[in-house]
Design a protein around this motif. Structure first.
Motif, PDB file in Angstrom:
ATOM      1  N   CYS A 149      58.634  20.013  -0.253  1.00  0.00           N
ATOM      2  CA  CYS A 149      58.159  21.010   0.702  1.00  0.00           C
ATOM      3  C   CYS A 149      57.454  20.304   1.843  1.00  0.00           C
ATOM      4  O   CYS A 149      56.715  19.341   1.630  1.00  0.00           O
ATOM      5  N   SER A 150      57.669  20.777   3.046  1.00  0.00           N
ATOM      6  CA  SER A 150      56.981  20.201   4.199  1.00  0.00           C
ATOM      7  C   SER A 150      56.704  21.291   5.233  1.00  0.00           C
ATOM      8  O   SER A 150      57.396  22.309   5.289  1.00  0.00           O
ATOM      9  N   VAL A 151      55.678  21.041   6.029  1.00  0.00           N
ATOM     10  CA  VAL A 151      55.336  21.939   7.131  1.00  0.00           C
ATOM     11  C   VAL A 151      56.464  21.865   8.147  1.00  0.00           C
ATOM     12  O   VAL A 151      57.000  20.796   8.438  1.00  0.00           O
ATOM     13  N   LYS A 152      56.851  23.000   8.668  1.00  0.00           N
ATOM     14  CA  LYS A 152      57.862  23.037   9.720  1.00  0.00           C
ATOM     15  C   LYS A 152      57.140  23.126  11.055  1.00  0.00           C
ATOM     16  O   LYS A 152      56.565  24.159  11.386  1.00  0.00           O
ATOM     17  N   PRO A 153      57.156  22.021  11.806  1.00  0.00           N
ATOM     18  CA  PRO A 153      56.469  22.057  13.100  1.00  0.00           C
ATOM     19  C   PRO A 153      57.078  23.104  14.023  1.00  0.00           C
ATOM     20  O   PRO A 153      58.295  23.287  14.047  1.00  0.00           O
ATOM     21  N   VAL A 154      56.226  23.804  14.744  1.00  0.00           N
ATOM     22  CA  VAL A 154      56.681  24.818  15.685  1.00  0.00           C
ATOM     23  C   VAL A 154      56.304  24.335  17.086  1.00  0.00           C
ATOM     24  O   VAL A 154      55.131  24.059  17.368  1.00  0.00           O
TER      25      VAL A 154
END
Length: 164
Positions: A149-154
């Motif tokens: 799981c990883s943060v999805k940069p916006v």
């Protein structure tokens, strides 16, 4: 989170000494060929502000020594030590709890023929998360079924252009 026994062994060894150095071990991955794998260690500071490149360089020596003392890989391997980056991996309950409302990308054990999900974290507790997937439904995932799981940069380029 699902980790291989080798990754768990390295992670545990590093976490045992990381706090003494003021460092948070964000993630450990062993990737590539089995004869000469790459051991990736992502680190951050325990404080606010994130880690700098100079700090990563400075911390690499004790990380290398700790892994060498463990001798986890027979033969040669490559060690990569880096910051978690913008697409920060999430692996502990507190990582997810701190990012409620943020978009993430999730890979799980197969569920109804699907492994990959994207959405925002609605809730998190000690055993799992609730993810509002991009299709609009809420789904619960237990930590023992999450592989990665990883943060999805916006990136909001439109707002940047309007601000100029």
């Amino acid at each position: 989170m699902i980790k291989t026994p080798l990754e768990t062994k390295i992670l545990t060894a590093l976490e045992d000494v990381a706090a003494d150095h003021g460092i948070d071990i964000v993630d450990v991955e062993v990737v590539g060929a089995t004869k000469a794998p790459c051991v990736r260690v992502r680190i951050d500071t325990l404080g606010e502000g994130g880690i700098t490149l100079d700090e990563v360089t400075q911390e690499s020596s004790w990380i290398s020594e700790a892994i060498e003392a463990l001798d986890p890989v027979s033969g040669s391997y490559t060690l990569e030590v880096s910051s978690p980056g913008m697409a920060r991996p999430l692996r502990r309950p507190q990582d997810f709890m701190a990012r409620i409302g943020q978009m993430i990308q999730l890979t799980t054990t197969a569920r109804e023929g699907r492994k990959r999900y994207q959405g925002s974290i609605v809730a998190a507790d000690d055993s799992g998360i609730v993810l509002r997937v991009t299709e609009g439904t809420d789904q619960r995932f237990e930590f023992d079924e999450i592989r990665k799981c990883s943060v999805k940069p916006v990136f909001d380029f439109k707002r940047q252009q309007e601000g100029n």
